[in-house]
Scaffold this motif. Structure first.
Motif, PDB file in Angstrom:
ATOM      1  N   TYR A  77       4.218   2.274  10.880  1.00  0.00           N
ATOM      2  CA  TYR A  77       4.228   0.934  11.494  1.00  0.00           C
ATOM      3  C   TYR A  77       4.994   0.948  12.813  1.00  0.00           C
ATOM      4  CZ  TYR A  77       5.214  -3.993  12.183  1.00  0.00           C
ATOM      5  OH  TYR A  77       5.330  -5.250  12.729  1.00  0.00           O
ATOM      6  N   ASP A  78       6.171   1.607  12.816  1.00  0.00           N
ATOM      7  CA  ASP A  78       6.973   1.679  14.040  1.00  0.00           C
ATOM      8  C   ASP A  78       6.225   2.433  15.140  1.00  0.00           C
ATOM      9  OD1 ASP A  78       8.938   0.290  12.749  1.00  0.00           O
ATOM     10  OD2 ASP A  78      10.106   2.081  12.215  1.00  0.00           O
ATOM     11  N   PHE A  79       5.597   3.542  14.781  1.00  0.00           N
ATOM     12  CA  PHE A  79       4.869   4.323  15.765  1.00  0.00           C
ATOM     13  C   PHE A  79       3.703   3.525  16.355  1.00  0.00           C
ATOM     14  CE2 PHE A  79       1.329   7.197  16.742  1.00  0.00           C
ATOM     15  CZ  PHE A  79       1.909   7.953  17.748  1.00  0.00           C
ATOM     16  N   SER A  80       3.014   2.797  15.505  1.00  0.00           N
ATOM     17  CA  SER A  80       1.875   2.003  15.981  1.00  0.00           C
ATOM     18  C   SER A  80       2.360   0.880  16.897  1.00  0.00           C
ATOM     19  CB  SER A  80       1.118   1.419  14.783  1.00  0.00           C
ATOM     20  OG  SER A  80       0.638   2.441  13.935  1.00  0.00           O
TER      21      SER A  80
ATOM     22  N   LYS B 171       8.824   4.794   3.077  1.00  0.00           N
ATOM     23  CA  LYS B 171       9.359   5.348   4.317  1.00  0.00           C
ATOM     24  C   LYS B 171       8.226   5.793   5.245  1.00  0.00           C
ATOM     25  CE  LYS B 171      12.614   8.795   6.063  1.00  0.00           C
ATOM     26  NZ  LYS B 171      11.699   9.268   7.097  1.00  0.00           N
ATOM     27  N   VAL B 172       7.218   6.475   4.698  1.00  0.00           N
ATOM     28  CA  VAL B 172       6.092   6.916   5.503  1.00  0.00           C
ATOM     29  C   VAL B 172       5.365   5.722   6.101  1.00  0.00           C
ATOM     30  CG1 VAL B 172       3.833   8.039   5.406  1.00  0.00           C
ATOM     31  CG2 VAL B 172       5.775   9.075   4.253  1.00  0.00           C
ATOM     32  N   ASN B 173       5.207   4.674   5.324  1.00  0.00           N
ATOM     33  CA  ASN B 173       4.523   3.479   5.801  1.00  0.00           C
ATOM     34  C   ASN B 173       5.307   2.810   6.936  1.00  0.00           C
ATOM     35  OD1 ASN B 173       2.356   1.417   5.420  1.00  0.00           O
ATOM     36  ND2 ASN B 173       4.126   0.113   4.935  1.00  0.00           N
ATOM     37  N   LYS B 174       6.662   2.778   6.813  1.00  0.00           N
ATOM     38  CA  LYS B 174       7.492   2.166   7.857  1.00  0.00           C
ATOM     39  C   LYS B 174       7.423   2.978   9.154  1.00  0.00           C
ATOM     40  CE  LYS B 174      12.152   0.463   8.705  1.00  0.00           C
ATOM     41  NZ  LYS B 174      12.252   1.092  10.049  1.00  0.00           N
ATOM     42  N   ASP B 175       7.446   4.314   9.028  1.00  0.00           N
ATOM     43  CA  ASP B 175       7.357   5.157  10.219  1.00  0.00           C
ATOM     44  C   ASP B 175       6.018   4.963  10.939  1.00  0.00           C
ATOM     45  OD1 ASP B 175       9.841   6.124   9.650  1.00  0.00           O
ATOM     46  OD2 ASP B 175       9.129   7.971   8.677  1.00  0.00           O
TER      47      ASP B 175
END
Length: 428
Positions: free
Chosen positions: A417-420, A411-415
């Motif tokens: 990625y979306d922010f970047s 989940k942290v990795n997906k967030d």
């Protein structure tokens, strides 16, 4: 001050203040002393790192001290005659003494006299065990050195007389000293004699490897731990260093001082009675009838310390300091038994006792080294698995915790990625 790793143990025939004394190898300071009597030459030995033993000069008994108790009087072990040499096996299980022309062998744990070996024709002058305690060598005034296998000497059939494994008979005058190198049954043995020669033998075959002729009688001999050099103490006070790695070395040679490793240590004024080398091979210890013990630097051939004594030095050895030598509250794990003077135990009132010794092929259930290694590897892996993964119910709980942590990381990795992505695609 930290306990020293190696110590010097000495004795002299004067014994005005003490019988034996312990010195620090590097500082020369006196650490311990043992009172009572005086020690004969070539009779000082450490037993199992817990006792110090030496034969009384001119008497038929052996002095014994607990290694850590400096204020005690010695115990006494009465022997059948005058003890001329004494040694204990490195594993601490056996004690051997030369009494006249016979070698007496005791079992330390019980005090039983296991064997009396009367193969020499004159007095035994020196005794040494190999480092693995499988063999011992005896030298005598009959010019002979005998190699004994311990397994052939210890037996139930008292009617069968044990025979030495090898008879080393190339000396023409009495043997004064001997030294066994390392490597157990594959060791080399050096013998010194009044015939002015030192001979090096192969213990396994009994073959003569080297004979060195000197200008004087040789009274003591030793190797360094790597067996690069042979040190020989002469009756004139000189110590001769013979290189065993010289390219020009022949099996029969005369000693000549040169630049190829053959050197002379000069300093003593009388015959050199004992020699010993430190564990790293850099220091040589010598005792002499000039009432001094000297410590030499092997590389420079210089005397770096002189320990004065009150009489001719009879024993001087460098040894690893036993673990309990400097612990005042320590006691020997096993007390010394009463040593028997008779070969047959029935004379001591122990009739009917049966001694059982395991035969060569009787231990069929004993695990081999490979089996022991496999078992040890299995146990190590089991302990590792248990420490990492746990066991039983703990395993399920641990797996659930790890799965939850993986989901959190995803989940942290997906967030991130979306922010970047939003940051990079945002119009300026």
């Amino acid at each position: 001050m930290a306990a020293p790793l190696e110590v010097i143990v000495t004795s002299d025939s004067g014994s005005q203040l003490w019988n034996s004394s312990v010195f620090d190898l590097h500082s020369g300071s006196s650490l311990l002393s043992y009172r009572g009597g005086s020690s004969s030459a070539r009779t000082m030995t450490l037993l199992n790192g817990q006792y110090l033993l030496s034969a009384q000069l001119g008497k038929n008994f052996i002095n014994m001290w607990e290694i850590h108790r400096k204020d005690q009087l010695q115990q006494k072990m009465v022997c059948p005659g005058l003890v001329t040499s004494l040694t204990a096996s490195p594993n601490g299980l056996f004690l051997a003494a030369g009494v006249a022309e016979a070698v007496y062998l005791w079992e330390v744990s019980t005090g039983k006299l296991l064997s009396v070996l009367s193969r020499h024709y004159q007095d035994v002058t020196c005794l040494k065990f190999t480092d693995d305690s499988s063999h011992f060598v005896s030298g005598g005034k009959d010019n002979l050195a005998l190699v004994w296998s311990l397994s052939s000497v210890i037996q139930l059939d008292l009617s069968h007389t044990p025979e030495p494994r090898h008879v080393l008979s190339r000396h023409s005058l009495p043997i004064t000293d001997l030294h066994c190198g390392l490597m157990g049954a594959q060791a080399r043995v050096a013998t010194a004699s009044l015939d002015q020669t030192v001979k090096v033998w192969e213990l396994s075959s009994g073959e003569l490897l080297l004979s060195v002729l000197f200008d004087v009688e040789i009274m003591s001999v030793t190797f360094d731990p790597c067996e690069y050099f042979l040190f020989c103490g002469g009756s004139d006070g000189n110590i001769f260093q013979v290189s065993l790695c010289s390219q020009s070395l022949s099996w029969d040679k005369s000693f000549q001082s040169d630049n190829d490793g053959n050197q002379v240590f000069k300093g003593h004024r009388n015959l050199v009675t004992c020699l010993s080398v430190s564990m790293d091979g850099t220091l040589l210890l010598s005792g002499s009838h000039d009432e001094t013990v000297r410590l030499w630097d092997v590389q420079s051939k210089q005397s770096i310390r002189c320990l004065a004594h009150k009489g001719p030095v009879t024993n001087a050895i460098i040894t690893a300091a036993p673990a309990n030598m400097f612990l005042p509250d320590s006691r020997p794990a096993v007390p010394l038994p009463r040593f028997s003077r008779h070969l047959h135990a029935s004379e001591g009132g122990e009739s009917g006792e049966v001694c059982v010794r395991l035969g060569r092929y009787s231990q069929e259930d004993e695990q081999t080294y490979l089996q022991k290694a496999d078992k040890l590897n299995y146990l190590m892996n089991a302990v590792t698995d248990k420490s990492v993964f746990g066991d039983g119910e703990n395993t399920k709980v641990r797996v659930a915790e790890l799965e939850e942590e993986v989901q959190t990381l995803k989940k942290v990795n997906k967030d991130l990625y979306d922010f970047s992505s939003q940051l990079l695609t945002k119009p300026t």
